[in-house]
Motif scaffolding. Sequence first.
Motif, PDB file in Angstrom:
ATOM      1  N   PRO A   1      13.653 -35.093 -20.992  1.00  0.00           N
ATOM      2  CA  PRO A   1      13.364 -36.579 -21.105  1.00  0.00           C
ATOM      3  C   PRO A   1      11.903 -36.553 -21.367  1.00  0.00           C
ATOM      4  CG  PRO A   1      15.148 -36.372 -19.535  1.00  0.00           C
ATOM      5  CD  PRO A   1      14.757 -34.924 -19.784  1.00  0.00           C
ATOM      6  N   ASP A   2      10.971 -35.827 -20.661  1.00  0.00           N
ATOM      7  CA  ASP A   2       9.653 -35.802 -20.909  1.00  0.00           C
ATOM      8  C   ASP A   2       9.140 -35.641 -22.501  1.00  0.00           C
ATOM      9  OD1 ASP A   2       9.037 -36.657 -18.260  1.00  0.00           O
ATOM     10  OD2 ASP A   2       8.433 -34.485 -17.633  1.00  0.00           O
ATOM     11  N   GLU A   3       9.806 -34.648 -23.011  1.00  0.00           N
ATOM     12  CA  GLU A   3       9.467 -34.307 -24.505  1.00  0.00           C
ATOM     13  C   GLU A   3      10.114 -35.070 -25.358  1.00  0.00           C
ATOM     14  OE1 GLU A   3       8.303 -31.332 -22.204  1.00  0.00           O
ATOM     15  OE2 GLU A   3      10.560 -31.337 -22.488  1.00  0.00           O
ATOM     16  N   VAL A   4      11.201 -36.000 -25.031  1.00  0.00           N
ATOM     17  CA  VAL A   4      11.750 -37.084 -25.858  1.00  0.00           C
ATOM     18  C   VAL A   4      10.782 -38.117 -25.802  1.00  0.00           C
ATOM     19  CG1 VAL A   4      13.638 -38.865 -25.812  1.00  0.00           C
ATOM     20  CG2 VAL A   4      14.133 -36.652 -25.374  1.00  0.00           C
ATOM     21  N   ARG A   5      10.089 -38.520 -24.672  1.00  0.00           N
ATOM     22  CA  ARG A   5       9.126 -39.360 -24.747  1.00  0.00           C
ATOM     23  C   ARG A   5       7.914 -39.210 -25.564  1.00  0.00           C
ATOM     24  NH1 ARG A   5      10.222 -39.087 -19.058  1.00  0.00           N
ATOM     25  NH2 ARG A   5      11.512 -41.093 -18.290  1.00  0.00           N
ATOM     26  N   THR A   6       7.518 -37.809 -25.659  1.00  0.00           N
ATOM     27  CA  THR A   6       6.536 -37.060 -26.536  1.00  0.00           C
ATOM     28  C   THR A   6       6.776 -37.596 -28.013  1.00  0.00           C
ATOM     29  OG1 THR A   6       5.708 -35.539 -24.904  1.00  0.00           O
ATOM     30  CG2 THR A   6       5.222 -35.241 -27.189  1.00  0.00           C
ATOM     31  N   LEU A   7       8.165 -37.132 -28.211  1.00  0.00           N
ATOM     32  CA  LEU A   7       8.577 -37.403 -29.786  1.00  0.00           C
ATOM     33  C   LEU A   7       8.689 -38.949 -30.009  1.00  0.00           C
ATOM     34  CD1 LEU A   7      10.853 -34.487 -29.944  1.00  0.00           C
ATOM     35  CD2 LEU A   7       8.707 -34.528 -30.564  1.00  0.00           C
ATOM     36  N   SER A   8       9.074 -39.638 -29.098  1.00  0.00           N
ATOM     37  CA  SER A   8       9.426 -41.146 -29.493  1.00  0.00           C
ATOM     38  C   SER A   8       7.998 -41.829 -29.579  1.00  0.00           C
ATOM     39  CB  SER A   8      10.040 -41.657 -28.204  1.00  0.00           C
ATOM     40  OG  SER A   8      11.474 -41.173 -28.229  1.00  0.00           O
ATOM     41  N   ALA A   9       7.194 -41.361 -28.776  1.00  0.00           N
ATOM     42  CA  ALA A   9       5.647 -41.722 -28.983  1.00  0.00           C
ATOM     43  C   ALA A   9       5.014 -41.461 -30.287  1.00  0.00           C
ATOM     44  CB  ALA A   9       4.795 -41.383 -27.739  1.00  0.00           C
ATOM     45  N   ALA A  10       5.449 -40.229 -31.002  1.00  0.00           N
ATOM     46  CA  ALA A  10       4.986 -39.914 -32.093  1.00  0.00           C
ATOM     47  C   ALA A  10       5.738 -40.727 -33.348  1.00  0.00           C
ATOM     48  CB  ALA A  10       5.177 -38.252 -32.268  1.00  0.00           C
ATOM     49  N   GLY A  11       6.510 -41.448 -33.036  1.00  0.00           N
ATOM     50  CA  GLY A  11       7.419 -42.034 -34.260  1.00  0.00           C
ATOM     51  C   GLY A  11       8.652 -41.403 -34.351  1.00  0.00           C
ATOM     52  N   LEU A  12       9.301 -40.357 -33.984  1.00  0.00           N
ATOM     53  CA  LEU A  12      10.432 -40.002 -34.074  1.00  0.00           C
ATOM     54  C   LEU A  12      11.600 -40.396 -33.293  1.00  0.00           C
ATOM     55  CD1 LEU A  12       9.329 -36.171 -34.451  1.00  0.00           C
ATOM     56  CD2 LEU A  12       9.131 -37.831 -36.016  1.00  0.00           C
ATOM     57  N   ARG A  13      12.765 -40.310 -34.115  1.00  0.00           N
ATOM     58  CA  ARG A  13      13.910 -40.794 -33.061  1.00  0.00           C
ATOM     59  C   ARG A  13      14.673 -39.542 -32.682  1.00  0.00           C
ATOM     60  NH1 ARG A  13      17.610 -44.070 -37.189  1.00  0.00           N
ATOM     61  NH2 ARG A  13      18.613 -44.307 -35.234  1.00  0.00           N
ATOM     62  N   VAL A  14      15.433 -39.706 -31.296  1.00  0.00           N
ATOM     63  CA  VAL A  14      16.144 -38.405 -30.749  1.00  0.00           C
ATOM     64  C   VAL A  14      17.197 -39.017 -30.502  1.00  0.00           C
ATOM     65  CG1 VAL A  14      15.696 -36.834 -29.026  1.00  0.00           C
ATOM     66  CG2 VAL A  14      13.700 -37.782 -30.015  1.00  0.00           C
ATOM     67  N   LEU A  15      18.273 -38.288 -30.865  1.00  0.00           N
ATOM     68  CA  LEU A  15      19.643 -38.216 -30.536  1.00  0.00           C
ATOM     69  C   LEU A  15      20.063 -37.132 -29.571  1.00  0.00           C
ATOM     70  CD1 LEU A  15      21.164 -38.721 -34.182  1.00  0.00           C
ATOM     71  CD2 LEU A  15      20.380 -40.539 -32.514  1.00  0.00           C
ATOM     72  N   VAL A  16      20.830 -37.429 -28.646  1.00  0.00           N
ATOM     73  CA  VAL A  16      21.036 -36.492 -27.647  1.00  0.00           C
ATOM     74  C   VAL A  16      22.620 -36.523 -27.234  1.00  0.00           C
ATOM     75  CG1 VAL A  16      20.726 -35.675 -25.227  1.00  0.00           C
ATOM     76  CG2 VAL A  16      18.849 -36.796 -26.481  1.00  0.00           C
ATOM     77  N   GLN A  17      23.120 -35.119 -27.393  1.00  0.00           N
ATOM     78  CA  GLN A  17      24.641 -35.053 -27.083  1.00  0.00           C
ATOM     79  C   GLN A  17      24.783 -35.239 -25.624  1.00  0.00           C
ATOM     80  OE1 GLN A  17      26.692 -31.496 -28.259  1.00  0.00           O
ATOM     81  NE2 GLN A  17      28.618 -32.158 -27.591  1.00  0.00           N
ATOM     82  N   GLU A  18      25.751 -36.067 -25.422  1.00  0.00           N
ATOM     83  CA  GLU A  18      26.386 -36.448 -24.012  1.00  0.00           C
ATOM     84  C   GLU A  18      26.574 -35.168 -23.037  1.00  0.00           C
ATOM     85  OE1 GLU A  18      30.433 -37.939 -22.733  1.00  0.00           O
ATOM     86  OE2 GLU A  18      29.381 -39.597 -23.277  1.00  0.00           O
ATOM     87  N   GLY A  19      25.749 -35.289 -21.944  1.00  0.00           N
ATOM     88  CA  GLY A  19      26.027 -34.014 -21.099  1.00  0.00           C
ATOM     89  C   GLY A  19      25.033 -32.858 -21.341  1.00  0.00           C
ATOM     90  N   ALA A  20      23.934 -33.264 -22.405  1.00  0.00           N
ATOM     91  CA  ALA A  20      23.040 -31.876 -22.870  1.00  0.00           C
ATOM     92  C   ALA A  20      22.113 -31.510 -21.741  1.00  0.00           C
ATOM     93  CB  ALA A  20      22.188 -32.495 -23.948  1.00  0.00           C
ATOM     94  N   GLY A  21      21.650 -32.259 -20.768  1.00  0.00           N
ATOM     95  CA  GLY A  21      20.858 -31.966 -19.918  1.00  0.00           C
ATOM     96  C   GLY A  21      21.384 -31.740 -18.356  1.00  0.00           C
ATOM     97  N   GLN A  22      22.749 -31.998 -18.319  1.00  0.00           N
ATOM     98  CA  GLN A  22      23.550 -31.941 -17.074  1.00  0.00           C
ATOM     99  C   GLN A  22      23.171 -30.646 -16.166  1.00  0.00           C
ATOM    100  OE1 GLN A  22      27.511 -32.951 -17.052  1.00  0.00           O
ATOM    101  NE2 GLN A  22      27.564 -32.590 -14.705  1.00  0.00           N
TER     102      GLN A  22
END
Length: 324
Positions: free
Chosen positions: A20-41
């Motif tokens: 999730p921390d890297e998702v925030r980094t990418l989102s702040a740079a203007g990129l959209r992120v899709l995550v498959q359900e359960g990916a980080g479990q």
Amino acid sequence: MIVGVLRETASRETRVALTPDEVRTLSAAGLRVLVQEGAGQGAGFADEDYSASGAVVLEDRAAVFERAGIVVWVKPPAFELDSMPLRAGTTLLGFQDPHHRRDEIDRLRRRGIESVAFDAVPRDDTTTEFDALSTMSRIAGAVGYAEGRRLLAPGRLARPVRAFVLGCGAAGLAAIAAARTFGDERPTAVGNRIEQRVAAIEAGAGRFVPNRDDNAELLDTLAETPPDLVVCTAVHRGSPAPRLLGPAALDLLGSGTVIVDLVAKAGGNCVATVPDKTVTLLNGVVVTHRSNYPADRPGSASRAYGAATAAMVLRIAGERGEVP
């Protein structure tokens, strides 16, 4: 640009390519992120953590492939990529296992689908932030040493373990350092360049053996001081691993000696290595390998891997002019 994060399907894999921390980094740079359900479990990151970080969580991995321009993973998927809605222009980022998947990677490239391999990132000062392989290798070296130690017979643990470490890259140096945490003897390090001696000794090796292509120095050292544990880490990125432990070397090892081969996916340093299996040879030597030693530390490994993934995604997006 849309980035897709897959749930890992390789056997016993617990890591995730982006936290999730890297998702925030990418989102702040203007990129959209899709995550498959359960990916980080498996690494301790819930779907709600990803949603809170700005990602969209999707149940179906096919939807991730359908919408994402960059799809990221840790290990190559266990499913057939041809079963997914891949389209020209898509980039697949992660470890690619080019030693075994070269034909598939070439076939995908002919379809306009690029595979960016962390396995092949050069190890130098200009690529540190993208160097997932060194980070994972350091974890693998430490975990591999501990796992090999667990396979030793109790009698061999009644005294400090005597270890040999083949290779003085990131994994080898980490294995050498791990010996110190157990209070074992200072390992013997075997390298193919004399300039590796300083790093090996600094990591905790008691002796450095420069080995030639004929393995004469290694064979002489094994005969002189047979080890309890051998950790194999010698490989050049993108190349087959050198066969350092052939029949002659194995004959010098006593019953109960454990060989941990970390580079079996590149062909292995030991001729008796079977990928993802533990085998006992006729002379009682135990040879073991599995492909995901860093998965034993999923949280910390995912954070380190995710940092490299996010940096590479931003680099690719910047080269394509897709970072606002």
